[in-house]
Design an enzyme around this catalytic site. Structure first.
Site, short mmCIF file in Angstrom:
data_model
loop_
_atom_site.label_atom_id
_atom_site.label_comp_id
_atom_site.label_asym_id
_atom_site.label_seq_id
_atom_site.Cartn_x
_atom_site.Cartn_y
_atom_site.Cartn_z
N ASP A 1 9.58 -24.34 0.07
CA ASP A 1 10.85 -24.37 0.77
C ASP A 1 10.70 -23.59 2.05
O ASP A 1 10.11 -22.52 2.08
CB ASP A 1 11.93 -23.70 -0.10
N THR B 1 36.78 -22.74 17.23
CA THR B 1 36.41 -22.32 18.59
C THR B 1 34.91 -22.29 18.78
O THR B 1 34.39 -22.53 19.86
CB THR B 1 36.93 -20.90 18.86
N LYS C 1 30.19 -15.17 23.35
CA LYS C 1 28.95 -15.91 23.09
C LYS C 1 29.30 -17.00 22.09
O LYS C 1 30.24 -16.86 21.30
CB LYS C 1 27.85 -15.00 22.55
N ASP D 1 17.31 -29.26 -8.34
CA ASP D 1 15.85 -29.16 -8.26
C ASP D 1 15.19 -29.52 -9.59
O ASP D 1 13.98 -29.73 -9.64
CB ASP D 1 15.43 -27.72 -7.92
#
Lengths: 569, 704
Positions: free
Chosen positions: B309, B382, B396, B544
């Site tokens: 993974d 936003t 940012k 899995d």
């Protein structure tokens, strides 16, 4: 040892390699069922055989059915050959009017020829009619060799294929090997032998008056044809008791070279063909190099030991520079005798130009070790290849774990089932050879057959069982094998050596064919390089040394030390 | 458990004492029958003991000799038993610790498992059945393996993992499995029991570490066949030697024939084989990985392909700031500073990584959060976060969102009426509003699989932060090692192919599976297996499970679901997916140890022959003394020395069998060369030296 001697050896071996390489491509084509330049002529004949026998050539067999076919075919061969010998007195082509062959001798001889051993407890020229020689012995010279190569084909398919249920068709393999490989080469070779002076006639014998005025009966017969397949099929059963040492069977240096060439040709070519079949020439090359080293070291030891001669012979006033010439053909010399001896025991041939009984102890150790190891460098036709691959499986298993993976060979995992079958096959040899030898030395009747006492006598007995068990057929001589005890036990040794080995091999083939072929990676045990060659050499030497060290120590080894102190047997 | 296991030395005196007793107990022929080589040794030891007693009474031959041979033959058997007992003893110590957690737990069972009302009945944990539902409250020990059906709790799993930090377990999702014997620290949960008493995780662990359920693995079986075959061959050799020797004029005594037999049969590997297997399991357990069978450990050595993974194994798991790229006219430092302040209140890993990078690369001291500042939280709508300070609006966020915001409030770029909505407009916005160098930087980041994060100060675009999946620094050389070993690494990730390719090439994996669903994984495994390859993977989720079951080595995380733990054939108690690589190494080491000691054992026989054969026949054939290349002092001493060497070598090799041979992640060819040299050639040479030394001692002590 001389430089010229080694040069001769090198030239013959180079000749073998030069011809085996193209032949290997041809054999690989036969293995894969492809047509070749002989197909326009032979294909209709091949189809005719299938039609006659009701064989569907497109239908492959499981390894079990393949083995059944092998056994059925061998039983039929045994019965017909046995009958032929027992009734030869009433059958045609018996110009010398030989009697029917005795029951235990016929039993021994029949097994001997169907197993590609060609151990002869008889003198051919004084026992077998022409019909028996041609229809019986010569035919089986072809068929037993073809059978060996067929088994090898099935085994190689097991490695070449992935998740496969079948390993080929026995009838097709035997037919194709006989028709396309053995017959054409044998015919050409026989004609070359005739051209070089080997007799080929249906006459029985000629009576001549010798130069000294004595009367002599000289046996004649279809020799060239038998010589060709005798060597080519690694059979080794001579027309004469003296085998290839006889000037009719092997008249000159050229025929001698051809004989050595012929007995090595197909075994060597089939090892290279194995590489082609599994799609990696290096696999075949590694095995071939290992075989070559074992064979050539053997040649070297014989050549050295024989050229050195013995103190005993020197004491008799013989020129020590000639070495030990007892039992050798002066026509062929030390070098060629050494090569022939190593090659005939390294293969399953057993033809001789040298009486192995007369070799020095260390010289005699080489053929003895070769056959104790089962004649696998390069081995009998087919038998050498599958025999060697079984040893390779054991070697890979022992050492393969050391790279941190469960062992695999050619992408096939070697697991319990494989080990069971491989160990079964490997066990047969010491069981038969040491078992029967051990029993023989306890029996007075058996000991009465011995010519020599002491360690040499022991070597003779061990050699006889090893030779028959390995389907070699050469004799150390000095042992009268034509007694009920030896006829029977040597016959059994041949049977075990062939079938108790070949049947596990076929079972192994079935299991391996069904496995997935894992792709090679950097983590895979390398089976192509010098490391693998070294490993194989180590395992082979240690494995066989451990099995036979005591017997060899009490046979040729002690004889050697005794000889050094002036005792001979 | 793991901590005290690790403290355990190779030769803990307690274990040694227990093992010595066990070695005697294992003399029981019914137990020894499993090991044909040692069984044969025991049988012939008995015979020689008989001869010793006869010699004592009749003095037919020297009782000193047959007595000593008998003594050392018995010790050969005992040493072999001891090797196995030591290996098992180390497991037993761990099992005892585990067993304590299981004793007399009480459970609060709901009378009706369908209706979880308040009717609770206290029962003994041993009486719980599969399907029962129990209530576990803070301080309680969880009475059995099960699935949380309601609630969330922090659980102390140190009983099995050795890790005392609590873990969170909650109903639903991939963290719903709980293990019997672990303790709930806070809250309460309702657990449905999924494993019957006696077959719980702890029960299985105990059985495994004790070796009680130990069956021979496929490769051990195959090796046993080889060893049995060799034993048979040497039986034939020794039995037939008697008549052959008699023919040669020597009547061999049964005692010396037996001595020869025991020296030849592979007692060394026969005695150490099961210890090697137990020790391999044990090494795995010390590594906090439980394998459900020895077969799985072997398969680990054979693995061709590792499915790893991406998150957590190859990368750290979180996107982290890697670079600050300012627009023209802004310095990197200014951008970094703005980004740092904008992220001051950002507690996400990304935010912290920006702070860390700005601090470390530009040595900007982080100001404390000004009290008058307002934090603007990130929202999915936003896609912007930041800090409003007096006179400064720092933001940012996603590139398009920042640009759009700059366009409405900003001052930097030329304004443009961006009516309408949708992708087209957004692209046009970026394309038209942003400076060219900014656009290029954003493009480059996206192409390399990273995430661009735009930074603005009061509407002015300053530049972009390159957030990327940071590949663990030590992972690339490890993949190179794996490649040298012939193992292919495959990265599995949910990322898009572009991102995946970028990370794959940076980490140096051989292949990757992008946008991978559990079905893709399963299909990939099947495809590889079709080609004859063995696959290892790890996983934790229920989805899995099919792939874990299909893989040849499936390592489930202890934190994973019950389904995943059932499907895999190993459980990693530390839940560290990186361990897959070490697991492969442990598997390989196990197989290598087995192979090396087998080779050593067989190679030893050469020297023993050279010791014994001349000794046996020297009276008949003094000339065979030439084979006595070791110059052993007498025939009896030669035989005795070989037998003693044969016994002592087992003891000498126990540490190697338990620790395993040195393992290096290199290709098969160099491994083989090295091991052949050490164990093959060494195996031929060492006994020559050893037997000689023993012979010198024996003759000095006048024992023969």
């Amino acid at each position: 040892m001389t430089f010229v001697g080694w040069l001769q050896i090198a030239i013959v071996l180079a000749l073998v390699l030069a011809t085996a390489i193209p032949l290997s491509g041809y054999i690989a084509g036969i293995y894969a069922g492809k047509d070749n330049f002989l197909s326009p002529v032979l294909r209709p004949v091949e189809r005719g055989f299938y039609w006659l026998a009701g064989v569907d050539e497109t239908r492959e067999q499981s390894s079990f059915l393949y083995a059944i076919a092998l056994i059925a075919f061998s039983i039929a061969g045994f019965v017909s050959l046995y009958a032929l010998q027992r009734f030869q007195n009433v059958l045609p082509l018996n110009p010398q009017g030989f009697d029917a062959v005795g029951a235990d001798l016929a039993f021994n001889t029949s097994i001997s020829f169907i197993t590609n051993t060609n151990w002869q407890n008889y003198g051919g020229e004084t026992t077998m009619s022409h019909l028996t020689q041609m229809l019986g012995l010569t035919v089986h010279n072809f068929l037993s060799a073809a059978t060996g190569l067929a088994i090898a084909f099935a085994f190689v398919r097991a490695f070449a294929r992935s998740s496969a249920a079948t390993v080929g068709n026995f009838w097709v393999d035997v037919t194709r090997v006989s028709l396309y490989i053995l017959l054409p080469i044998a015919i050409v070779l026989a004609l070359v032998f005739v051209a070089l002076g080997v007799p080929q006639t249906l006459a029985g014998s000629v009576d001549v008056t010798t130069l000294e005025g004595a009367k002599q009966t000289i046996s004649m017969g279809p020799m060239a044809s038998q010589e060709a397949i005798k060597q080519l099929g690694t059979n080794g059963g001579g027309f004469f008791n003296a085998n290839s040492a006889h000037p009719f069977e092997n008249p000159n240096a050229w025929t001698n070279i051809l004989q050595i060439w012929a007995l090595l040709l197909i075994p060597v070519a089939s090892v290279i063909a194995f590489g082609r079949a599994v799609g990696d020439l290096r696999q075949g090359r590694a095995i071939l190099i290992t075989m070559a080293i074992l064979l050539i070291v053997g040649v070297g030891v014989i050549y050295w030991a024989e050229s050195a001669g013995t103190l005993g012979l020197t004491a008799l006033g013989l020129d020590p520079s000639a070495g030990n010439l007892e039992g050798k053909e002066i026509r062929f010399g030390q070098a060629m005798s050494a090569l022939f001896t190593s090659a005939t025991t390294g293969t399953g041939t057993g033809a001789v130009i040298t009486m192995h009984d007369s070799l020095t102890p260390l010289g005699g150790l080489v053929p003895l070790f070769n056959i104790l190891a089962g004649c696998i460098w390069p081995g009998g036709v087919g038998a050498g290849l599958y025999g060697f691959l079984v040893v390779a499986i054991v070697a890979v298993f022992v050492a393969g774990l050391m790279v941190g993976r469960t062992p695999e060979y050619l992408g096939k995992k070697i697991e319990s089932r494989e080990m069971k079958l491989a160990m079964f096959a490997v066990l047969i040899y010491p069981m038969v050879v040491l078992g029967f030898s051990g029993a023989s030395v306890l029996l007075k009747t058996a000991l009465d057959s011995l010519n020599n006492a002491g360690p040499h006598g022991l070597s003779e007995i061990i050699y006889a069982y090893a030779s028959t068990n390995a389907n070699n057929g050469s004799a150390f001589a000095g042992l009268n094998g034509a007694t009920p005890w030896f006829n029977t036990t040597l016959g059994l040794a041949m049977l075990f050596g062939r079938f108790a080995y070949a049947i596990p091999v076929l079972a192994l083939a079935g299991g391996l064919a069904a496995k997935k072929k894992a792709p090679a990676s950097a983590g895979t045990f390398p089976t192509t390089g010098p490391l693998f060659v070294g490993l194989l050499l180590g395992v082979i030497v240690i494995l066989y040394l451990l099995q036979y060290f005591p017997a060899l120590a009490l046979g040729p080894v002690v004889e050697h030390f005794l000889m050094l102190s002036g005792k001979a047997f | 458990m793991s901590t005290n296991a690790k403290a355990q030395g190779l030769f803990d005196p307690k274990i040694i004492r227990a093992a010595a007793l066990d070695a005697l107990r294992k003399l029981d022929p019914r137990k020894l029958a499993k090991n044909p080589v040692i069984f044969v040794t025991e049988a012939v030891s008995l015979v020689v003991t008989g001869f010793f007693i006869r010699d004592l009474i009749t003095h037919e031959s020297s009782p000193l000799f047959s007595g000593q041979i008998a003594f050392w033959l018995w010790f050969t058997v005992l040493f072999a038993n001891f090797a196995e007992a030591v290996a098992e003893g180390r497991g037993k110590a761990q099992a005892d610790a585990l067993r304590k957690t299981r004793s007399d737990t009480r459970a609060k069972r709901y009378v009706d498992s369908k209706n979880l009302s308040e009717v609770i009945q206290p029962v003994n944990a041993q009486d719980l059945r599969v399907g029962d539902v129990v209530l576990v409250e803070a301080g309680d020990i969880i009475p059995g393996d099960g699935e949380i059906i309601e609630g969330v709790a922090s659980v102390n799993e140190s009983a099995i993992t050795g890790e005392s930090a609590p873990v969170i377990r909650e109903a639903g999702g991939d963290r719903s499995a709980v293990t019997g014997g672990t303790t709930v620290l806070s809250d309460h949960i309702k657990v449905r029991i999924t494993a019957a008493q006696g077959s719980t995780f702890i029960d299985r662990m105990i059985a495994l570490v004790e070796g009680a359920e130990r069956q021979k693995t496929p490769n051990e079986l195959a090796l046993s066949i080889l060893l049995s075959g060799l034993t048979l061959i040497f039986l034939i050799v020794c039995v037939t030697l008697w008549p052959i020797a008699a023919y040669s004029g020597t009547v061999l005594s049964v005692t010396v024939l037996i001595a020869l037999l025991v020296c030849l049969i592979p007692t060394t590997i026969g005695g150490l084989l099961s210890a090697i297997g137990v020790a391999g399991m044990d090494r795995l357990i010390r590594f906090n990985v439980i394998a459900t069978s020895g077969r799985a450990v072997e398969a680990a050595g054979d693995v061709d392909t590792l499915l790893l993974d991406k998150t957590g194994t190859i990368t750290f798991g979180n996107r982290m700031a890697d670079e600050f790229i300012p627009v023209a006219g802004v310095t990197e430092r200014a951008l970094a500073e703005a980004a740092l302040i904008a992220s001051l209140a950002d507690e996400t890993p990304e935010g912290r990584s920006i702070v860390a990078l700005a601090k470390s690369r530009y040595e900007i001291a982080a100001p404390s959060l000004p009290p008058e500042a307002t934090v603007v939280e990130f929202t999915a709508q936003t896609r912007i976060s930041g800090l409003d300070m007096p006179g400064r609006v720092l933001r940012k966020g996603a590139v398009d969102a920042i640009l759009a915001q700059s366009a409405t409030t900003g001052t930097a770029a030329p304004m443009r009426n961006s009516g309408g909505a949708g992708v087209l407009v957004r692209q046009a916005t970026i394309g038209d509003l942003a400076p060219a160098d900014f656009r290029q930087a954003v493009d480059r980041i996206s192409r390399s699989g990273g995430t661009p994060l735009a930074v603005s100060d009061s509407g002015r675009l300053l530049g972009v932060i390159h957030l990327k999946d940071i590949v663990k620094p030590d992972i690339r050389p490890r993949f190179a090692e794996l490649r040298a070993m012939g193992i292919k690494t495959v990265m599995v990730t949910g990322d898009n192919p572009i991102t995946a390719a970028a990370i794959a090439s940076e980490a140096g994996v051989d292949d990757f599976l992008a946008q991978a669903t559990p079905e893709d994984k399963l299909a990939y495994i099947r495809r590889e297996q079709q080609g004859g390859r063995l696959i290892a993977m790890c996983g934790d989720g229920t989805n899995d499970a099919p792939a874990l079951a299909q893989a040849d080595v499936g390592v489930a995380m202890q934190t994973g679901t019950q389904a995943a733990r059932e499907a895999g054939n190993m459980v990693d108690l530390d839940s560290d997916p990186t361990k897959l690589i070490e697991i492969v190494g442990i598997g390989k080491q196990l197989l290598m140890t087995r192979g090396s000691l087998t080779t050593f054992s067989i190679a030893n026989d050469v020297a023993k022959y050279f010791a014994i054969i001349p000794a046996l026949f020297v009276t008949t054939y003094p000339e065979l003394g030439a084979l006595n290349i070791m110059g052993l002092s007498s025939d009896k001493s030669a035989i005795l020395s070989a037998v003693i060497f044969n016994a002592l070598i087992i003891i000498a090799l126990i540490p190697l069998a338990l620790k395993g041979v040195a393992y290096r992640p290199v290709g098969a060819a160099s491994l083989l060369r090295r091991n052949l040299l050490i164990y093959g050639l060494g195996g031929v040479i060492v006994p020559f030296i050893g037997i000689k030394i023993i012979d010198v001692l024996i003759s000095a002590l006048h024992l023969a």
